[in-house]
Design a protein around this motif. Structure first.
Motif, PDB file in Angstrom:
ATOM      1  N   ILE A   1       0.849  -1.183   0.000  1.00 39.05           N
ATOM      2  CA  ILE A   1       0.000   0.000   0.000  1.00 39.05           C
ATOM      3  C   ILE A   1       0.887   1.236   0.000  1.00 39.05           C
ATOM      4  O   ILE A   1       1.850   1.307   0.752  1.00 39.05           O
ATOM      5  CB  ILE A   1      -0.904   0.011   1.245  1.00 39.05           C
ATOM      6  N   GLU A   2       0.538   2.194  -0.844  1.00 39.94           N
ATOM      7  CA  GLU A   2       1.260   3.470  -0.851  1.00 39.94           C
ATOM      8  C   GLU A   2       0.347   4.543  -0.267  1.00 39.94           C
ATOM      9  O   GLU A   2      -0.778   4.728  -0.715  1.00 39.94           O
ATOM     10  CB  GLU A   2       1.665   3.880  -2.263  1.00 39.94           C
ATOM     11  N   GLU A   3       0.853   5.217   0.738  1.00 40.99           N
ATOM     12  CA  GLU A   3       0.133   6.348   1.316  1.00 40.99           C
ATOM     13  C   GLU A   3       0.950   7.599   1.036  1.00 40.99           C
ATOM     14  O   GLU A   3       2.149   7.617   1.250  1.00 40.99           O
ATOM     15  CB  GLU A   3      -0.024   6.177   2.818  1.00 40.99           C
ATOM     16  N   ALA A   4       0.286   8.633   0.549  1.00 39.69           N
ATOM     17  CA  ALA A   4       0.975   9.890   0.240  1.00 39.69           C
ATOM     18  C   ALA A   4       0.263  11.028   0.952  1.00 39.69           C
ATOM     19  O   ALA A   4      -0.970  11.042   1.056  1.00 39.69           O
ATOM     20  CB  ALA A   4       0.992  10.134  -1.257  1.00 39.69           C
ATOM     21  N   ARG A   5       1.056  11.971   1.456  1.00 40.76           N
ATOM     22  CA  ARG A   5       0.465  13.152   2.071  1.00 40.76           C
ATOM     23  C   ARG A   5       1.295  14.369   1.694  1.00 40.76           C
ATOM     24  O   ARG A   5       2.502  14.280   1.465  1.00 40.76           O
ATOM     25  CB  ARG A   5       0.352  13.020   3.578  1.00 40.76           C
ATOM     26  N   GLU A   6       0.603  15.494   1.607  1.00 35.36           N
ATOM     27  CA  GLU A   6       1.246  16.742   1.229  1.00 35.36           C
ATOM     28  C   GLU A   6       1.878  17.377   2.459  1.00 35.36           C
ATOM     29  O   GLU A   6       1.227  17.553   3.488  1.00 35.36           O
ATOM     30  CB  GLU A   6       0.208  17.689   0.633  1.00 35.36           C
ATOM     31  N   LEU A   7       3.158  17.713   2.345  1.00 33.31           N
ATOM     32  CA  LEU A   7       3.874  18.347   3.453  1.00 33.31           C
ATOM     33  C   LEU A   7       3.783  19.866   3.392  1.00 33.31           C
ATOM     34  O   LEU A   7       3.759  20.537   4.416  1.00 33.31           O
ATOM     35  CB  LEU A   7       5.332  17.912   3.459  1.00 33.31           C
ATOM     36  N   GLY A   8       3.755  20.406   2.189  1.00 28.59           N
ATOM     37  CA  GLY A   8       3.681  21.859   2.034  1.00 28.59           C
ATOM     38  C   GLY A   8       3.719  22.243   0.574  1.00 28.59           C
ATOM     39  O   GLY A   8       4.059  21.446  -0.286  1.00 28.59           O
ATOM     40  N   ARG A   9       3.373  23.500   0.327  1.00 27.17           N
ATOM     41  CA  ARG A   9       3.453  24.011  -1.043  1.00 27.17           C
ATOM     42  C   ARG A   9       3.945  25.443  -1.001  1.00 27.17           C
ATOM     43  O   ARG A   9       3.722  26.162  -0.033  1.00 27.17           O
ATOM     44  CB  ARG A   9       2.136  23.892  -1.794  1.00 27.17           C
ATOM     45  N   GLN A  10       4.650  25.818  -2.072  1.00 25.25           N
ATOM     46  CA  GLN A  10       5.195  27.163  -2.160  1.00 25.25           C
ATOM     47  C   GLN A  10       5.302  27.570  -3.617  1.00 25.25           C
ATOM     48  O   GLN A  10       5.336  26.721  -4.500  1.00 25.25           O
ATOM     49  CB  GLN A  10       6.562  27.238  -1.490  1.00 25.25           C
ATOM     50  N   ARG A  11       5.347  28.832  -3.853  1.00 22.10           N
ATOM     51  CA  ARG A  11       5.463  29.364  -5.213  1.00 22.10           C
ATOM     52  C   ARG A  11       6.847  29.068  -5.746  1.00 22.10           C
ATOM     53  O   ARG A  11       7.845  29.286  -5.065  1.00 22.10           O
ATOM     54  CB  ARG A  11       5.220  30.875  -5.187  1.00 22.10           C
TER      55      ARG A  11
ATOM     56  N   ALA B   1       5.295  24.570  -6.232  1.00 22.13           N
ATOM     57  CA  ALA B   1       6.056  23.375  -5.878  1.00 22.13           C
ATOM     58  C   ALA B   1       5.390  22.728  -4.672  1.00 22.13           C
ATOM     59  O   ALA B   1       5.105  23.398  -3.677  1.00 22.13           O
ATOM     60  CB  ALA B   1       7.495  23.734  -5.548  1.00 22.13           C
ATOM     61  N   ILE B   2       5.114  21.428  -4.773  1.00 20.92           N
ATOM     62  CA  ILE B   2       4.447  20.700  -3.697  1.00 20.92           C
ATOM     63  C   ILE B   2       5.394  19.620  -3.187  1.00 20.92           C
ATOM     64  O   ILE B   2       5.914  18.817  -3.955  1.00 20.92           O
ATOM     65  CB  ILE B   2       3.140  20.070  -4.194  1.00 20.92           C
ATOM     66  N   ASP B   3       5.649  19.630  -1.863  1.00 14.57           N
ATOM     67  CA  ASP B   3       6.462  18.602  -1.229  1.00 14.57           C
ATOM     68  C   ASP B   3       5.543  17.478  -0.765  1.00 14.57           C
ATOM     69  O   ASP B   3       4.568  17.720  -0.048  1.00 14.57           O
ATOM     70  CB  ASP B   3       7.222  19.177  -0.031  1.00 14.57           C
ATOM     71  N   ILE B   4       5.865  16.249  -1.185  1.00  9.51           N
ATOM     72  CA  ILE B   4       5.026  15.085  -0.901  1.00  9.51           C
ATOM     73  C   ILE B   4       5.855  14.016  -0.211  1.00  9.51           C
ATOM     74  O   ILE B   4       6.989  13.739  -0.614  1.00  9.51           O
ATOM     75  CB  ILE B   4       4.412  14.527  -2.200  1.00  9.51           C
ATOM     76  N   GLU B   5       5.290  13.402   0.819  1.00 10.35           N
ATOM     77  CA  GLU B   5       5.916  12.275   1.501  1.00 10.35           C
ATOM     78  C   GLU B   5       5.115  11.019   1.162  1.00 10.35           C
ATOM     79  O   GLU B   5       3.905  10.967   1.391  1.00 10.35           O
ATOM     80  CB  GLU B   5       5.904  12.486   3.013  1.00 10.35           C
TER      81      GLU B   5
ATOM     82  N   TYR C   1      10.191   5.339   3.132  1.00 17.54           N
ATOM     83  CA  TYR C   1       9.661   6.692   3.099  1.00 17.54           C
ATOM     84  C   TYR C   1      10.391   7.441   1.990  1.00 17.54           C
ATOM     85  O   TYR C   1      11.615   7.375   1.904  1.00 17.54           O
ATOM     86  CB  TYR C   1       9.894   7.414   4.417  1.00 17.54           C
ATOM     87  N   VAL C   2       9.636   8.146   1.158  1.00 18.96           N
ATOM     88  CA  VAL C   2      10.221   8.878   0.047  1.00 18.96           C
ATOM     89  C   VAL C   2       9.673  10.298   0.073  1.00 18.96           C
ATOM     90  O   VAL C   2       8.456  10.498   0.173  1.00 18.96           O
ATOM     91  CB  VAL C   2       9.877   8.207  -1.301  1.00 18.96           C
ATOM     92  N   HIS C   3      10.569  11.291   0.003  1.00 13.92           N
ATOM     93  CA  HIS C   3      10.164  12.690  -0.091  1.00 13.92           C
ATOM     94  C   HIS C   3      10.397  13.152  -1.526  1.00 13.92           C
ATOM     95  O   HIS C   3      11.485  12.950  -2.076  1.00 13.92           O
ATOM     96  CB  HIS C   3      10.974  13.563   0.870  1.00 13.92           C
ATOM     97  N   LYS C   4       9.364  13.736  -2.131  1.00 12.33           N
ATOM     98  CA  LYS C   4       9.452  14.208  -3.511  1.00 12.33           C
ATOM     99  C   LYS C   4       8.972  15.646  -3.583  1.00 12.33           C
ATOM    100  O   LYS C   4       8.177  16.087  -2.770  1.00 12.33           O
ATOM    101  CB  LYS C   4       8.558  13.367  -4.428  1.00 12.33           C
ATOM    102  N   ARG C   5       9.441  16.351  -4.586  1.00 12.70           N
ATOM    103  CA  ARG C   5       8.950  17.697  -4.890  1.00 12.70           C
ATOM    104  C   ARG C   5       8.389  17.649  -6.305  1.00 12.70           C
ATOM    105  O   ARG C   5       9.081  17.295  -7.250  1.00 12.70           O
ATOM    106  CB  ARG C   5      10.058  18.726  -4.787  1.00 12.70           C
TER     107      ARG C   5
END
Length: 69
Positions: free
Chosen positions: A8-18, A32-36, A48-52
């Motif tokens: 199972i993959e669970e993803a959540r948004e950590l933050g967003r910025q211009r 730009a959206i940071d996703i974990e 755990y993977v952090h992506k932008r």
């Protein structure tokens, strides 16, 4: 005998910025959206993977950043 694994993959948004620049398709603003992402195997966390990721605010297209050397 067949084995079936449940991942199972669970993803959540950590933050967003211009982000700098504009969309090449509609000239809209880029965000730009940071996703974990968390991968689980039968309720046991594997990784755990952090992506932008980059998106346009007007046309909602996902934008890909290419580096030129």
């Amino acid at each position: 005998m067949r084995l079936m694994f449940v991942c199972i993959e669970e993803a959540r948004e950590l933050g967003r910025q211009r982000a700098s620049g504009t969309c090449p398709h509609c000239r809209g603003k880029v965000v730009a959206i940071d996703i974990e992402s968390k991968w689980k195997f039968c309720c046991i966390p594997i990784s755990y993977v952090h992506k932008r990721k980059y998106f346009c605010t007007l046309c909602s297209r996902r934008l890909v950043l290419y580096d030129q050397y």
